[in-house]
Design an enzyme around this catalytic site. Structure first.
Site, PDB file in Angstrom:
ATOM      1  N   LYS A  18       0.792  -1.329   0.133  1.00 33.30           N
ATOM      2  CA  LYS A  18       0.047   0.124  -0.055  1.00 33.30           C
ATOM      3  C   LYS A  18       0.989   1.247  -0.012  1.00 33.30           C
ATOM      4  O   LYS A  18       0.637   1.931  -0.814  1.00 33.30           O
ATOM      5  CB  LYS A  18      -0.868  -0.026   1.265  1.00 33.30           C
ATOM      6  CG  LYS A  18      -1.894  -1.214   1.443  1.00 33.30           C
ATOM      7  CD  LYS A  18      -2.799  -1.205   2.487  1.00 33.30           C
ATOM      8  CE  LYS A  18      -2.084  -1.131   3.917  1.00 33.30           C
ATOM      9  NZ  LYS A  18      -1.411  -2.448   4.094  1.00 33.30           N
ATOM     10  N   ARG A  94     -10.511   0.183   8.631  1.00 28.36           N
ATOM     11  CA  ARG A  94      -9.784  -1.046   8.738  1.00 28.36           C
ATOM     12  C   ARG A  94     -10.900  -1.841   9.494  1.00 28.36           C
ATOM     13  O   ARG A  94     -10.545  -3.173   9.688  1.00 28.36           O
ATOM     14  CB  ARG A  94      -8.589  -0.774   9.606  1.00 28.36           C
ATOM     15  CG  ARG A  94      -7.481  -0.777   8.991  1.00 28.36           C
ATOM     16  CD  ARG A  94      -6.401  -1.563   9.580  1.00 28.36           C
ATOM     17  NE  ARG A  94      -4.934  -1.889   9.510  1.00 28.36           N
ATOM     18  CZ  ARG A  94      -4.116  -1.113   8.975  1.00 28.36           C
ATOM     19  NH1 ARG A  94      -4.339   0.192   8.688  1.00 28.36           N
ATOM     20  NH2 ARG A  94      -3.217  -1.479   8.859  1.00 28.36           N
ATOM     21  N   ARG A 129      11.561  -5.425   5.312  1.00 27.38           N
ATOM     22  CA  ARG A 129      11.161  -4.202   5.092  1.00 27.38           C
ATOM     23  C   ARG A 129      12.008  -3.351   6.108  1.00 27.38           C
ATOM     24  O   ARG A 129      12.240  -3.391   7.116  1.00 27.38           O
ATOM     25  CB  ARG A 129       9.869  -3.726   5.354  1.00 27.38           C
ATOM     26  CG  ARG A 129       9.404  -2.205   5.208  1.00 27.38           C
ATOM     27  CD  ARG A 129       8.140  -1.978   5.356  1.00 27.38           C
ATOM     28  NE  ARG A 129       7.496  -2.651   6.288  1.00 27.38           N
ATOM     29  CZ  ARG A 129       6.075  -2.596   6.343  1.00 27.38           C
ATOM     30  NH1 ARG A 129       5.368  -1.718   5.508  1.00 27.38           N
ATOM     31  NH2 ARG A 129       5.393  -3.279   7.162  1.00 27.38           N
ATOM     32  N   ARG A 158      10.667  -1.322  11.600  1.00 29.31           N
ATOM     33  CA  ARG A 158       9.584  -1.038  12.481  1.00 29.31           C
ATOM     34  C   ARG A 158       9.376  -2.036  13.559  1.00 29.31           C
ATOM     35  O   ARG A 158       9.732  -3.270  13.247  1.00 29.31           O
ATOM     36  CB  ARG A 158       8.365  -0.783  11.485  1.00 29.31           C
ATOM     37  CG  ARG A 158       7.576   0.605  11.070  1.00 29.31           C
ATOM     38  CD  ARG A 158       6.798   0.446  10.081  1.00 29.31           C
ATOM     39  NE  ARG A 158       5.752  -0.576  10.399  1.00 29.31           N
ATOM     40  CZ  ARG A 158       4.547  -0.576   9.594  1.00 29.31           C
ATOM     41  NH1 ARG A 158       4.369   0.155   8.425  1.00 29.31           N
ATOM     42  NH2 ARG A 158       3.507  -1.295   9.809  1.00 29.31           N
ATOM     43  N   ARG A 169      -1.360  -9.096  12.675  1.00 30.41           N
ATOM     44  CA  ARG A 169      -1.896  -7.974  12.010  1.00 30.41           C
ATOM     45  C   ARG A 169      -2.595  -8.563  10.699  1.00 30.41           C
ATOM     46  O   ARG A 169      -3.582  -8.060  10.389  1.00 30.41           O
ATOM     47  CB  ARG A 169      -0.839  -6.926  11.459  1.00 30.41           C
ATOM     48  CG  ARG A 169       0.087  -6.179  12.521  1.00 30.41           C
ATOM     49  CD  ARG A 169       1.162  -5.777  12.274  1.00 30.41           C
ATOM     50  NE  ARG A 169       1.513  -5.052  11.108  1.00 30.41           N
ATOM     51  CZ  ARG A 169       2.736  -4.964  10.357  1.00 30.41           C
ATOM     52  NH1 ARG A 169       3.569  -5.385  11.004  1.00 30.41           N
ATOM     53  NH2 ARG A 169       2.896  -4.330   9.191  1.00 30.41           N
TER      54      ARG A 169
HETATM   55  P1  AP5 Z   1       4.739  -1.385   1.893  1.00 31.42           P
HETATM   56  O1  AP5 Z   1       4.562  -0.709   0.531  1.00 31.42           O
HETATM   57  O2  AP5 Z   1       5.479  -0.916   3.160  1.00 31.42           O
HETATM   58  O3  AP5 Z   1       3.451  -2.357   2.489  1.00 31.42           O
HETATM   59  P2  AP5 Z   1       2.245  -1.745   2.978  1.00 31.42           P
HETATM   60  O4  AP5 Z   1       1.045  -2.560   2.534  1.00 31.42           O
HETATM   61  O5  AP5 Z   1       2.069  -0.279   3.171  1.00 31.42           O
HETATM   62  O6  AP5 Z   1       2.334  -2.254   4.846  1.00 31.42           O
HETATM   63  P3  AP5 Z   1       2.149  -1.929   6.110  1.00 31.42           P
HETATM   64  O7  AP5 Z   1       2.683  -2.834   7.018  1.00 31.42           O
HETATM   65  O8  AP5 Z   1       2.711  -0.555   6.243  1.00 31.42           O
HETATM   66  O9  AP5 Z   1       0.744  -1.876   6.303  1.00 31.42           O
HETATM   67  P4  AP5 Z   1      -0.021  -2.030   7.627  1.00 31.42           P
HETATM   68  O10 AP5 Z   1      -1.422  -2.044   7.160  1.00 31.42           O
HETATM   69  O11 AP5 Z   1       0.313  -3.275   8.427  1.00 31.42           O
HETATM   70  O12 AP5 Z   1       0.751  -0.997   8.307  1.00 31.42           O
HETATM   71  P5  AP5 Z   1       0.115   0.437   8.933  1.00 31.42           P
HETATM   72  O13 AP5 Z   1       1.404   1.317   8.976  1.00 31.42           O
HETATM   73  O14 AP5 Z   1      -0.863   0.762   8.137  1.00 31.42           O
HETATM   74  O15 AP5 Z   1       5.501  -2.825   1.395  1.00 31.42           O
HETATM   75  C1  AP5 Z   1       6.215  -3.652   2.330  1.00 31.42           C
HETATM   76  C2  AP5 Z   1       7.494  -4.233   1.966  1.00 31.42           C
HETATM   77  O16 AP5 Z   1       7.226  -5.034   0.774  1.00 31.42           O
HETATM   78  C3  AP5 Z   1       8.569  -3.077   1.761  1.00 31.42           C
HETATM   79  O17 AP5 Z   1       9.590  -3.590   2.273  1.00 31.42           O
HETATM   80  C4  AP5 Z   1       8.572  -3.092   0.145  1.00 31.42           C
HETATM   81  O18 AP5 Z   1       9.683  -2.445  -0.483  1.00 31.42           O
HETATM   82  C5  AP5 Z   1       7.988  -4.473  -0.327  1.00 31.42           C
HETATM   83  N1  AP5 Z   1       7.363  -4.207  -1.717  1.00 31.42           N
HETATM   84  C6  AP5 Z   1       6.282  -3.582  -1.735  1.00 31.42           C
HETATM   85  N2  AP5 Z   1       5.782  -3.763  -3.137  1.00 31.42           N
HETATM   86  C7  AP5 Z   1       6.225  -4.853  -3.495  1.00 31.42           C
HETATM   87  C8  AP5 Z   1       6.125  -5.688  -4.887  1.00 31.42           C
HETATM   88  N3  AP5 Z   1       5.407  -5.597  -5.503  1.00 31.42           N
HETATM   89  N4  AP5 Z   1       7.122  -6.819  -4.804  1.00 31.42           N
HETATM   90  C9  AP5 Z   1       7.817  -7.052  -3.901  1.00 31.42           C
HETATM   91  N5  AP5 Z   1       8.250  -6.392  -2.864  1.00 31.42           N
HETATM   92  C10 AP5 Z   1       7.259  -5.269  -2.422  1.00 31.42           C
HETATM   93  O19 AP5 Z   1      -0.299   0.149  10.285  1.00 31.42           O
HETATM   94  C11 AP5 Z   1       0.377  -0.378  11.473  1.00 31.42           C
HETATM   95  C12 AP5 Z   1      -0.292  -0.527  12.675  1.00 31.42           C
HETATM   96  O20 AP5 Z   1      -0.851   1.015  13.054  1.00 31.42           O
HETATM   97  C13 AP5 Z   1      -1.480  -1.265  12.470  1.00 31.42           C
HETATM   98  O21 AP5 Z   1      -1.101  -2.421  13.209  1.00 31.42           O
HETATM   99  C14 AP5 Z   1      -2.324  -0.682  13.708  1.00 31.42           C
HETATM  100  O22 AP5 Z   1      -1.846  -1.011  15.142  1.00 31.42           O
HETATM  101  C15 AP5 Z   1      -2.435   0.881  13.573  1.00 31.42           C
HETATM  102  N6  AP5 Z   1      -3.552   1.532  12.411  1.00 31.42           N
HETATM  103  C16 AP5 Z   1      -3.089   2.037  11.470  1.00 31.42           C
HETATM  104  N7  AP5 Z   1      -4.265   2.463  10.751  1.00 31.42           N
HETATM  105  C17 AP5 Z   1      -5.435   2.014  11.574  1.00 31.42           C
HETATM  106  C18 AP5 Z   1      -6.757   2.057  11.714  1.00 31.42           C
HETATM  107  N8  AP5 Z   1      -7.186   2.549  10.724  1.00 31.42           N
HETATM  108  N9  AP5 Z   1      -7.288   1.529  12.827  1.00 31.42           N
HETATM  109  C19 AP5 Z   1      -6.768   0.941  13.674  1.00 31.42           C
HETATM  110  N10 AP5 Z   1      -5.435   0.922  13.930  1.00 31.42           N
HETATM  111  C20 AP5 Z   1      -4.975   1.222  12.943  1.00 31.42           C
END
Ligand code: AP5
Length: 225
Positions: A18, A94, A129, A158, A169
């Site tokens: 994402k 979410r 990552r 992270r 997650r």
């Molecule tokens: P990346 O692009 O970083 O993936 P992402 O989908 O953004 O992953 P996140 O882990 O950030 O998502 P998440 O939803 O768990 O975390 P968030 O910060 O929202 O890519 C990942 C890796 O893969 C990278 O190394 C990249 O280089 C590689 N990659 C990307 N595309 C690729 C491809 N095509 N091929 C190969 N490699 C690739 O949330 C974190 C925490 O915050 C949650 O657990 C929760 O506690 C809280 N939180 C956030 N939002 C909410 C909400 N709305 N409600 C409640 N809690 C929330």
């Protein structure tokens, strides 16, 4: 072509890509990229009350309570950059309650993109990552390594990017995604298990279709008189 600001939601399991795709989308279409994960991490960094509460949940891989996240996001969406340039929501909604809160506030997206990536691949992506704290760029030790030694030395991981927390997650994602999708009519699934550039071009096609619809609506307008 655009006649009003574009509003997009991007959903997907942890590490489905994402954040990687959002950077490219925001660059191409000029929309404001709002990642609730980044906003919460910033609150933690700034030591705010929200950050203190959120930290306990995020460090263990659990979702932060709905009311806190909904309030944070609704306030941010009212700011001028979002109303003028449009927005791209990354990681929100979410839960079904978060989706309902958006719709109740008449915040209706033009497009909901869901990135599909198999589970074993997600775990590889999570553990590899790394983030550049200076540029905010997302790297992967294997798939997208840093370009030089200077960048490599400053990369950070992270606290929730371990296999154990990624599984928690992932479970949260699986529990809620169907109920979220049911709230919206404009959901499109994208195969996220390909090169990031290929994933991006599919996304561009979907967004351009939406922009084309705006354009058609615009040309259908009758002149006054
Ligand atoms: P990346 O692009 O970083 O993936 P992402 O989908 O953004 O992953 P996140 O882990 O950030 O998502 P998440 O939803 O768990 O975390 P968030 O910060 O929202 O890519 C990942 C890796 O893969 C990278 O190394 C990249 O280089 C590689 N990659 C990307 N595309 C690729 C491809 N095509 N091929 C190969 N490699 C690739 O949330 C974190 C925490 O915050 C949650 O657990 C929760 O506690 C809280 N939180 C956030 N939002 C909410 C909400 N709305 N409600 C409640 N809690 C929330």
């Amino acid at each position: 072509l655009r006649t009003y600001p574009l509003r997009i939601i991007i959903a997907g399991a942890p590490a489905s890509g994402k954040g990687t795709q959002c950077k490219k989308i925001a660059e191409r279409y000029g929309v404001v990229h709002l990642s609730t994960g980044d906003m919460l991490r910033e609150a933690i960094q700034n030591g705010t009350e929200l950050g203190k509460t959120a930290k306990q949940y995020m460090d263990s891989g659990r979702l932060v309570p709905d009311d806190l996240v909904i309030d944070m996001l609704k306030r941010r969406l009212k700011e001028e950059d979002c109303t003028k340039r449009g927005w791209l929501l990354d990681g929100f909604p979410r839960t079904a309650s978060q989706a309902q809160a958006l719709l109740e506030a008449k915040i209706d997206p033009d497009l909901v993109l869901v990135l599909d990536v198999p589970e074993n691949e997600l775990i590889q992506r999570v553990v590899g990552r790394r983030l550049d704290p200076i540029t905010g760029r997302i790297y992967h030790l294997q798939y997208s390594p840093p370009e030089d030694e200077q960048v490599a030395c400053r990369l950070i991981q992270r606290t929730d990017d371990t296999e154990e927390k990624a599984k928690i997650r992932l479970e949260a994602f699986r529990t809620h995604i169907r109920a979220i999708e049911e709230q919206f009519s404009q959901v499109v699934h994208i195969n996220g298990n390909r090169l990031a550039e290929h994933v991006f071009w599919d996304i561009v096609c979907e967004i351009d279709q939406v922009l084309g619809t705006f354009h058609e609506a615009d040309t259908n307008l009758q002149p006054f008189g």
